[in-house]
Enzyme design. Structure first.
Site, PDB file in Angstrom:
ATOM      1  N   TYR A 442       0.804  -1.226   0.000  1.00  0.00           N
ATOM      2  CA  TYR A 442       0.000   0.000   0.000  1.00  0.00           C
ATOM      3  C   TYR A 442       0.833   1.270   0.000  1.00  0.00           C
ATOM      4  CZ  TYR A 442      -4.798  -1.613   1.011  1.00  0.00           C
ATOM      5  OH  TYR A 442      -6.044  -2.146   0.944  1.00  0.00           O
ATOM      6  N   GLU A 443       0.285   2.300  -0.646  1.00  0.00           N
ATOM      7  CA  GLU A 443       0.803   3.678  -0.567  1.00  0.00           C
ATOM      8  C   GLU A 443       2.274   3.785  -0.953  1.00  0.00           C
ATOM      9  OE1 GLU A 443      -1.545   5.603  -0.397  1.00  0.00           O
ATOM     10  OE2 GLU A 443      -2.958   4.092   0.290  1.00  0.00           O
ATOM     11  N   GLY A 444       2.647   3.065  -1.988  1.00  0.00           N
ATOM     12  CA  GLY A 444       4.051   2.994  -2.381  1.00  0.00           C
ATOM     13  C   GLY A 444       4.688   1.814  -1.682  1.00  0.00           C
TER      14      GLY A 444
END
Length: 596
Positions: A442-444
């Site tokens: 997630y999120e990078g």
């Protein structure tokens, strides 16, 4: 069946004894009246809600998952999810840290952070619905026009409207510079938005009256790359001038993903077909605006890691005390029983202490970062705000990557402690392994977090932000180094601080000659710096435990044992990490592709 008990004693230790949160908040005008009793009362009630309402739905959500109805394009959440969300809204939990101007309670981020730790332990999939909403209203609060804020924020803070962020497209994940979603200006000042987004958590569901999507798209004359991305607010239902819900917008769910874990959260493919949207912030600067939500989400995902680490530890400990298997190597410890509980075995203790050390280290670090964020936004002194902003910027990749890597390790350790039962669904541990695995993506991904730390946060400013944190560590070492009782903690802390400094200089010099050197070292480098951060907080916690170990409260005795385990068993991992980071890029890049 798994169980969950909110770890209020350790939460209060971190907040009040380690971080002295009441004194910190008195420096911040919006929170000057927030005292320890208020914080404790909020978290005690939050613990009742998370353990009593949300936690019982965790296995139900995993078993049932979300259901997509293709003709209506509607998503139904698992049994009990919607009712629990209504209780969440009625309790005002979504408004906890929101701006009072729009209906929020105005409490500090650190209190909200602690509440969300409990939510993530109780039920990560459910908690993502309100968690994403919180990130969306924070982004709008920071960048939307006064008109949009007045129209959308009160309902989002109340919780009756939820939020998402729509970034990823089928052909691009992290590389947002190649996204294709288009936004065409309309005569009335709105925009017609067309495109396809995937992996949109909570993109469609039945828990709220409206869903507010924050969508990245390109204007017709936008420059190429990330400099040509704008941010738009796109509601599921259009909103009338009086704030009431209007007609259905032309954004819909085209399907939901069938995933390894977090089955209770709808991960959606979203289709925009000329959907009406509104520009948030400046044209072509949407990525800057979205970073408010993305960075908040990265901190939130780190707290998800803490949440799973904590509940994996709690259930592993209960099982290890109850499960009888073999005898202790030093002789029977439960002679009245057919075998000893497995907690007598050294390697089971290694696994339990690893979980405990990473959970308690993450709690100290995560809560401290939240205070720094409160200071960055609210401290009256500009220099202090800037210093806190720099600290949060530097350490956000470590919150996200180090805490989630540790979480996956600790969930796997829990499965190992359970043995064969850990692989069986009814015990719950295999769900935690599956659920927490996404947090490393997630999120990078965590590799991207590592590149961000080394490239953007350390090398880009010649280590200025890192030196600022290093100064904090050095001051603690100088202050406490004269105490012989602290030597077992201060000496290794000073050693890892020195090694981080040398490693940074070496990798930075090599990267100037060959950028692949930074890529080759980044993941190991982040983990080394993560251990520096944890060593600092464990040394601080050890100091408090030493001061109070004669009080008769065995909490401090436990804390001291765990600190010693961390320094003697976990911190030494850095020796191998540093050696790997120093080995260079040739062992990765020299082999021709056709030899793989």
């Amino acid at each position: 069946m798994p169980t969950y008990t909110p770890p209020l004693r350790d939460m209060q230790f971190v907040l009040h004894e380690l971080l002295n949160v009441e004194a910190e908040l008195k420096q911040l005008p919006p929170f000057a009246e927030v005292d320890a009793d208020t914080i404790n009362a909020v978290l005690e009630e939050g613990g009742k809600f998370t353990a009593g309402v949300v936690f019982p739905l965790n296995q139900i959500g995993d078993k049932e998952g979300c259901t997509f109805d293709a003709p209506s394009k509607a998503v139904t959440t698992p049994t009990g999810f919607k009712a629990a969300y209504q209780q969440y809204c009625e309790g005002g939990w979504g408004a906890l840290a929101a701006d009072p101007e729009y209906g929020g309670q105005g409490l500090p981020i650190v209190v909200n952070n602690a509440f969300y730790e409990m939510l993530y332990s109780a039920n990560q999939a459910w908690s993502m619905y309100p968690g994403l909403t919180m990130g969306a209203w924070e982004c709008l609060h920071a960048h939307a026009s006064a008109e949009l804020k007045a129209k959308f924020l009160p309902k989002m803070i109340e919780g009756v409207w939820t939020g998402t962020m729509c970034l990823t497209e089928p052909h691009c994940g992290t590389d947002l510079g190649i996204l294709r979603t288009k936004a065409e200006p309309q005569a009335d000042g709105s925009y017609s938005i067309t495109g396809n987004k995937i992996f949109i958590s909570a993109g469609e569901h039945d828990m709220s009256d409206n869903i507010i999507h924050l969508v990245l798209a390109r204007l017709p004359d936008a420059p190429a790359g990330t400099k040509g991305i704008s941010l738009f607010l796109v509601p599921k239902f259009k909103v009338n001038a009086d704030g009431s819900i209007g007609e259905r917008n032309t954004i819909h769910c085209g399907g939901i993903e069938h995933k390894m874990g977090i089955h209770g959260n709808a991960t959606c493919q979203m289709v925009l077909d000329g959907a009406e949207g509104y520009l948030v912030g400046e044209a072509n600067r949407g990525l800057n605006a979205m970073f408010v939500m993305m960075n908040g989400a990265r901190l939130g995902v780190g707290m998800m890691g803490l949440g799973i680490t904590e509940i994996a530890y709690q259930n592993s400990l209960t099982y290890a005390k109850e499960r009888l298997q073999s005898r202790s190597l030093t002789g029977p410890k439960a002679p009245d029983k057919a075998a000893d509980p497995i907690i007598v075995h050294p390697d089971v203790r290694r696994m339990l202490l690893t979980q405990k050390a990473y959970a308690e280290g993450a709690r100290a670090f995560g809560y401290w970062i939240a205070i720094e964020l409160d200071k960055a936004q609210n401290h009256p002194d500009e220099a202090t705000r800037k210093a806190s902003q720099d600290t949060v910027a530097l350490l956000t990749p470590i919150v996200k990557a180090f805490m989630t890597d540790n979480s996956f390790e600790c969930a796997n350790l829990g499965m190992q402690i359970y043995g064969g039962h850990g692989f069986i669904a009814e015990w719950g541990m295999e769900q935690y392994v599956r659920d927490t695995r996404i947090n490393q993506i997630y999120e990078g991904t965590n590799t991207i977090q590592s590149l961000d730390l080394l490239g953007r946060k350390v090398l880009a400013d010649q280590g200025a932000k890192l030196k600022q944190f290093g100064k904090l560590v050095a001051e603690f070492i100088e202050r406490e180094g004269i105490d012989p009782k602290m030597d077992e903690f201060i000496t290794p802390l000073a050693d890892i601080g020195d090694k981080v400094q040398k490693l940074t200089m070496e990798v930075g010099f090599k990267a100037m000659q060959n950028p692949d050197e930074a890529g080759a070292a980044a993941v190991d480098y982040l983990r080394v710096v993560g251990h520096l951060v944890y060593a600092y907080f464990w040394a601080r916690m050890a100091k408090l435990a030493l001061q109070k170990q004669g009080s008769g409260d065995r909490f401090y005795e436990s804390k001291l044992h765990t600190a010693r385990f961390y320094f003697q068993r976990l911190l030494p991992e850095t020796a191998a990490l540093i050696r790997r980071a120093r080995s260079g890029s040739a062992n990765l890049m020299a082999m021709p592709e056709d030899l793989f």
